[in-house]
Scaffold this motif. Sequence first.
Motif, PDB file in Angstrom:
ATOM      1  N   LEU A 256       0.815  -1.215   0.000  1.00 14.67           N
ATOM      2  CA  LEU A 256       0.000   0.000   0.000  1.00 14.67           C
ATOM      3  C   LEU A 256       0.848   1.265   0.000  1.00 14.67           C
ATOM      4  CD1 LEU A 256      -2.784  -0.923   2.607  1.00 14.67           C
ATOM      5  CD2 LEU A 256      -2.896  -1.074   0.112  1.00 14.67           C
ATOM      6  N   ALA A 307      -1.264  -5.969  -4.019  1.00 17.26           N
ATOM      7  CA  ALA A 307      -2.127  -5.161  -3.151  1.00 17.26           C
ATOM      8  C   ALA A 307      -3.271  -4.546  -3.951  1.00 17.26           C
ATOM      9  CB  ALA A 307      -1.305  -4.077  -2.463  1.00 17.26           C
ATOM     10  N   VAL A 311      -7.028  -5.631  -2.992  1.00 19.15           N
ATOM     11  CA  VAL A 311      -7.852  -4.590  -2.369  1.00 19.15           C
ATOM     12  C   VAL A 311      -9.093  -4.301  -3.230  1.00 19.15           C
ATOM     13  CG1 VAL A 311      -7.929  -2.155  -1.716  1.00 19.15           C
ATOM     14  CG2 VAL A 311      -5.991  -3.568  -1.042  1.00 19.15           C
ATOM     15  N   ALA A 386      -4.070   4.089   3.478  1.00 21.84           N
ATOM     16  CA  ALA A 386      -5.178   3.129   3.435  1.00 21.84           C
ATOM     17  C   ALA A 386      -6.503   3.834   3.143  1.00 21.84           C
ATOM     18  CB  ALA A 386      -5.256   2.366   4.754  1.00 21.84           C
ATOM     19  N   TRP A 389      -6.449   4.513  -0.624  1.00 17.02           N
ATOM     20  CA  TRP A 389      -6.679   3.256  -1.337  1.00 17.02           C
ATOM     21  C   TRP A 389      -8.141   2.811  -1.198  1.00 17.02           C
ATOM     22  CZ3 TRP A 389      -3.808  -0.462  -4.094  1.00 17.02           C
ATOM     23  CH2 TRP A 389      -2.458  -0.157  -4.298  1.00 17.02           C
TER      24      TRP A 389
END
Length: 413
Positions: A256, A307, A311, A386, A389
């Motif tokens: 991330l 990732a 995600v 985070a 994202w």
Amino acid sequence: MRAVRDWGDALLAVVAGLVAMVVVAALGLWAAGGAGLPGSAFPHLVAALVVMAAGGTVELAGDAGVIAESQAELTALPLSVSLVGALVTAWLFLRPLRHRAVAGTGELLARFGRLAVLWLLGLAGLAALARYRFDIPLGEDSIVSDIGELLDASPQAGFAADTGLTLLFGLLWLIGVIAVALLVSRKAPLPARLVRFQESVRPAAFAMVALLLAYVVLGLCAGLVVAATQGHAGRTFSVILLGLPNLVWLAFTLGLGASWDGRVDGPFGLPMPRVLDEVLRTPEGATVNLSTLAERDGRVWWLLVIAAVLVVGAAFLMAVRSPARMPPWRHAVHMAVALALTVLVLCLLVRVTARYGLSLIGIGEVAGLGGEVALSPRPWSAVGLALAWGLVAGFLGALLATRVRRRGEVPAS
């Protein structure tokens, strides 16, 4: 009869959870060469690992008589043991409730109370077993060994669980496990006043747990390949059985874009990939992120790709399990909050601190018997990344889910 059955359900969940943790800890320690520990240290160290995995505190101690002093510190969680215990305990706690739509607050608290009482009794027994002391060999031909024999002062090291803190943190660990289980499971009943929150909370919680487990499965596959092709199978299996989530969830945060600070000094180290060990073995410490790792091995950029895929996949899963009427921007907000909280928890769980030193009066530190291993996150930058994202992935996941029939959607006639 119902009370007996309820206590039996709680006893089964506690015994099965602790037995699973003991088995995994014992196999991991055995794979790491624990069978060669001096005396009867093996069962005591297994108990210590289980105590640590359940959130308990194990203190290290050393003694070398009047001519020397030792310092020791260890802060780490064997997350493979923790994960297995959490999955088994949570599943058996929820199993008697799986055919219920709603459960009263008093009933859930009573069930948890019975579970907690038995859990604390089991932890107390393990904490009593988790203590041991052993001698540290100094070698046959050294001035330190000669002085130690002359003064009859051989250095010792040991460990002992702090029972009070173990029970406190073990209870908090159990509360967290059962709370997450109730949030994740569709079949788990909730009190009537909380049912209205499940549409916004449960899909996000389920997606986060699925995301973390997906990383563990990928790490397990990679570990098995490494064990089969590169040798050192015992060491690889010890990492899998004791600290696989520690490595893969660290890799998740690095993917991330998060940064960690750490260092490795002395003969001791962490069971980690070679590239990470090289970055950490700098005299002044190092910053661990994708850039610093890529300077030594460009393949680490795949962590970013993995990732992104996982995600977005988690966001899609969350959207599919959410009501069809929920707009994409709400999916994005829910995903951002859930991912930020998940990364914050990982920053608390994965951090490691280990120090040991033996110093002899008039000589200084004994070479080869001191070292430091440290790895700590930069939590707030990780949480900020985070959030970003989560907003992007949540919106993309909601758009992808529009092509899939979702819960609450009525097909056109």
